[in-house]
Scaffold this motif. Structure first.
Motif, PDB file in Angstrom:
ATOM      1  N   MET A  25      52.516  33.652  46.585  1.00 16.46           N
ATOM      2  CA  MET A  25      51.885  32.784  45.603  1.00 16.46           C
ATOM      3  C   MET A  25      51.531  33.448  44.396  1.00 16.46           C
ATOM      4  SD  MET A  25      49.634  30.182  47.480  1.00 16.46           S
ATOM      5  CE  MET A  25      48.687  31.558  48.651  1.00 16.46           C
ATOM      6  N   LEU A  26      51.219  34.828  44.505  1.00 19.41           N
ATOM      7  CA  LEU A  26      50.983  35.403  43.314  1.00 19.41           C
ATOM      8  C   LEU A  26      51.947  35.812  42.277  1.00 19.41           C
ATOM      9  CD1 LEU A  26      48.413  37.104  41.914  1.00 19.41           C
ATOM     10  CD2 LEU A  26      49.221  39.167  43.381  1.00 19.41           C
ATOM     11  N   ILE A 144      44.257  30.498  48.118  1.00 19.37           N
ATOM     12  CA  ILE A 144      45.132  29.865  47.190  1.00 19.37           C
ATOM     13  C   ILE A 144      44.199  29.786  45.771  1.00 19.37           C
ATOM     14  CG2 ILE A 144      46.449  27.828  46.166  1.00 19.37           C
ATOM     15  CD1 ILE A 144      47.228  27.182  49.193  1.00 19.37           C
ATOM     16  N   ALA A 145      43.179  29.255  45.698  1.00 23.77           N
ATOM     17  CA  ALA A 145      42.343  29.466  44.589  1.00 23.77           C
ATOM     18  C   ALA A 145      42.100  30.632  43.907  1.00 23.77           C
ATOM     19  CB  ALA A 145      41.078  28.517  44.589  1.00 23.77           C
ATOM     20  N   SER A 146      41.959  31.556  45.023  1.00 27.00           N
ATOM     21  CA  SER A 146      41.627  33.021  44.491  1.00 27.00           C
ATOM     22  C   SER A 146      42.693  33.497  44.032  1.00 27.00           C
ATOM     23  CB  SER A 146      41.097  33.847  45.718  1.00 27.00           C
ATOM     24  OG  SER A 146      42.094  34.048  46.789  1.00 27.00           O
ATOM     25  N   VAL A 147      43.924  33.361  44.220  1.00 25.47           N
ATOM     26  CA  VAL A 147      45.277  33.731  43.590  1.00 25.47           C
ATOM     27  C   VAL A 147      45.543  33.271  42.288  1.00 25.47           C
ATOM     28  CG1 VAL A 147      47.777  33.540  43.731  1.00 25.47           C
ATOM     29  CG2 VAL A 147      46.415  33.832  45.764  1.00 25.47           C
ATOM     30  N   PHE A 148      45.081  31.981  42.118  1.00 25.99           N
ATOM     31  CA  PHE A 148      45.180  31.501  40.753  1.00 25.99           C
ATOM     32  C   PHE A 148      44.054  31.990  39.864  1.00 25.99           C
ATOM     33  CE2 PHE A 148      47.243  27.732  42.586  1.00 25.99           C
ATOM     34  CZ  PHE A 148      48.276  27.807  41.867  1.00 25.99           C
ATOM     35  N   ALA A 149      43.007  32.394  40.491  1.00 22.97           N
ATOM     36  CA  ALA A 149      41.705  33.152  39.602  1.00 22.97           C
ATOM     37  C   ALA A 149      42.357  34.605  39.190  1.00 22.97           C
ATOM     38  CB  ALA A 149      40.492  33.057  40.202  1.00 22.97           C
ATOM     39  N   THR A 150      42.980  35.228  39.997  1.00 26.63           N
ATOM     40  CA  THR A 150      43.212  36.589  39.853  1.00 26.63           C
ATOM     41  C   THR A 150      44.492  36.721  38.905  1.00 26.63           C
ATOM     42  OG1 THR A 150      42.829  37.223  42.139  1.00 26.63           O
ATOM     43  CG2 THR A 150      44.466  38.720  41.087  1.00 26.63           C
ATOM     44  N   SER A 151      45.339  35.652  39.110  1.00 17.49           N
ATOM     45  CA  SER A 151      46.608  35.515  37.853  1.00 17.49           C
ATOM     46  C   SER A 151      45.870  35.332  36.645  1.00 17.49           C
ATOM     47  CB  SER A 151      47.518  34.600  38.364  1.00 17.49           C
ATOM     48  OG  SER A 151      47.007  33.221  38.531  1.00 17.49           O
ATOM     49  N   LEU A 311      35.721  33.920  28.930  1.00 21.40           N
ATOM     50  CA  LEU A 311      36.268  32.958  29.951  1.00 21.40           C
ATOM     51  C   LEU A 311      36.325  32.886  31.106  1.00 21.40           C
ATOM     52  CD1 LEU A 311      39.837  32.136  27.661  1.00 21.40           C
ATOM     53  CD2 LEU A 311      37.868  30.315  28.170  1.00 21.40           C
ATOM     54  N   ILE A 312      35.686  34.091  31.588  1.00 20.16           N
ATOM     55  CA  ILE A 312      35.588  34.427  33.001  1.00 20.16           C
ATOM     56  C   ILE A 312      35.023  33.090  33.908  1.00 20.16           C
ATOM     57  CG2 ILE A 312      34.504  35.931  34.933  1.00 20.16           C
ATOM     58  CD1 ILE A 312      35.302  38.397  32.904  1.00 20.16           C
ATOM     59  N   PRO A 313      33.522  32.968  33.409  1.00 16.90           N
ATOM     60  CA  PRO A 313      33.144  31.853  34.220  1.00 16.90           C
ATOM     61  C   PRO A 313      34.072  30.559  34.344  1.00 16.90           C
ATOM     62  CG  PRO A 313      31.505  32.554  32.431  1.00 16.90           C
ATOM     63  CD  PRO A 313      32.984  33.449  32.364  1.00 16.90           C
ATOM     64  N   LEU A 314      34.763  30.244  33.229  1.00 18.98           N
ATOM     65  CA  LEU A 314      35.537  29.274  33.536  1.00 18.98           C
ATOM     66  C   LEU A 314      36.582  29.334  34.462  1.00 18.98           C
ATOM     67  CD1 LEU A 314      36.283  26.369  31.645  1.00 18.98           C
ATOM     68  CD2 LEU A 314      38.011  27.650  30.531  1.00 18.98           C
TER      69      LEU A 314
END
Length: 490
Positions: A25-26, A144-151, A311-314
């Protein structure tokens, strides 16, 4: 339904499989963010700035269009072989990108990359559904959400770093070791997946009609108000073509023996309502992510680097919201209650931003952005698990693929609307984007703030619609094993 095909996996085995899926996913998620900051360097090196937008557009068109196709293929041939094919296509496209001598060839290579990347995320979600029961699935959706946040956080910084200090092609070469690791990790670990392959037919005509309907629509959203006026013959013609082919796809879905997206999936009440709610929620998140840097630099007065930090909090809010909702699903009898409360939280935060689009202290602004995306994040895993819980196992791939497809379409549409409000309502936005050190006069700042007031009002409206659809979604009992999905109460 082949309920007997579900294999029993221990938690360590599930986490081991999940690690490979997250890496796959990443690949897809990172490639949508890493390219943006490298585009100016690519334009200079290849001597073609005019056609640079095609680097993004080609990937978007291909990845969105093939998402439902991968879902159907996974239901026909099984998850493992289709996921491995997607990774291989993605890596082949990455090599072609790295070797591209011109922007047009790079755009074609990006389309190949997108043809692989479009299946990575939805296939990973489908495989998670194969190995984890719906009641326990929510807690794994947070990964899955953490993958999107990391990217979202690492992609832009990594893209700029590699382009400036190595070479722009490095942003594509890096996919080769990552892709190889994802391929071999998932290849061995997915051999124990339950056999869900069915002797279905692939609706080639339906796939072509979907591609022909999706591509002009996404092109219209990408070009409208940027390259061409929204009322120009080009944009109007693209929208007309999209509508025509979309109607043809609907006709094909109703008449084909085995349509690309089964009628039982499209007609499922949970699938319809949850897909709209998740699509609008994701759309608000993506739309705000795209336009907020202009707000932070033009209205708040931050530098480009400071706005990235702001933008990190967003970005992390969706992970927090998804984590809370995913864990709550395993325990709560009424699993709709938390996402509805989350949407209410997001609505209130957006309403405050609309009320005071200028002058809020930065910590308060950051808290409100965090509240918005925490609220939106609670919807995403709940909607995905609800959809998968409501369909037969043989339709899991098609349902997950269709849901992701419409979620991406919704995100593109909302992002285009927010962009049109910001760039169409005031010429100030162009000045901010063209200069990293733009100094705006008070009147210009006020004009830009008023444009964002309309963005926040629009976000409030979309959140309300998402809440209405989510409230209307049937809340069927979450299965704890392989029993068939509960039937509709209507």
């Amino acid at each position: 339904m082949n309920s007997e095909n579900r294999a029993d996996f221990s938690r360590p085995e599930i986490l081991s499989i999940l690690l490979g899926l997250m890496l796959a996913m990443l690949l897809g998620a990172l490639d949508q963010t890493i390219v943006a900051t490298a585009m100016p360097t690519i334009g200079r090196e290849l001597g073609d700035v005019e056609q640079l937008p095609w680097i993004v557009t080609a990937y978007l068109l291909a990845s969105v269009a093939v998402t439902p196709l991968y879902g159907k293929l996974a239901d026909i041939h099984g998850r493992r072989i289709v996921l491995l094919s997607a990774i291989a296509i993605f890596v082949a496209g990455s090599i072609a990108c790295a070797l591209s001598p011109s922007v047009p060839i790079l755009a074609v290579a990006r389309a190949v990359q997108g043809a692989g990347g479009g299946g990575l995320i939805s296939l990973a979600q489908t495989i998670i559904a194969d190995i984890v029961s719906p009641r326990e699935r929510g807690r794994y959706q947070v990964h899955i959400a953490s993958v999107f946040a990391t990217s979202s956080l690492a992609g832009p910084a990594l893209g700029g770093l590699l382009a400036d200090h190595v070479h722009w092609s490095a942003i594509f070469w890096i996919n080769i070791p990552l892709g190889a690791a994802a391929f071999f990790m998932t290849s061995s670990r997915l051999k124990r997946l339950p056999n869900v392959a069915r002797p279905h037919k692939l609706d080639i005509l339906g796939a072509i009609l979907l591609l022909l309907g999706t591509s002009p629509f996404l092109l219209a959203l990408s070009w409208g108000g940027v390259r061409y006026a929204w009322t120009s013959p080009v944009v109007v013609g693209l929208i007309a073509a999209a509508v025509l082919f979309a109607l043809a796809f609907v006709w094909r879905t109703r008449t084909a023996d085995e349509p690309l997206i089964p009628a039982t999936v499209l007609g499922n009440q949970v699938v319809k309502t949850a897909t709209v709610a998740a699509g609008l929620s994701m759309g608000v998140f993506i739309g705000l992510s795209i336009v907020m840097p202009i707000y932070l630099e033009g209205v708040v007065g931050l530098t480009a680097s400071m706005s990235g930090l702001a933008l990190i909090p967003l970005m992390i809010g969706t992970v927090i919201g998804a984590t809370i909702a995913g864990r709550a699903m395993a325990r709560a009898a009424n699993y709709k209650r938390l996402p509805l409360a989350g949407l209410a939280l997001g609505f209130v935060a957006c309403a405050i931003l609309a009320w005071r689009p200028r002058g809020l202290p930065l910590p308060v602004l950051e808290g409100l952005l965090l509240a918005v995306t925490i609220g939106l994040g609670t919807v995403l895993p709940t909607a995905t698990v609800s959809i998968q819980n409501a369909v037969q196992r043989s339709e899991l791939g098609a349902a997950t693929g269709a849901s992701n497809f419409f979620r991406q379409i919704g995100s593109a549409l909302v992002a285009a609307v927010f962009g049109a409000i910001v760039f169409g309502g005031s010429g100030v936005a162009h000045e901010v984007t063209m200069s990293a050190h733009a100094t705006l006069d008070p009147a210009s700042i006020e004009a830009l703030a008023q444009s964002f007031r309309h963005v926040y009002i629009g976000a409030c409206g979309l959140i309300l619609v998402a809440a209405a659809f989510f409230a209307a979604m049937e809340m069927r009992p979450l299965r704890s094993g392989a029993e068939p999905p509960a039937e509709s109460g209507h």
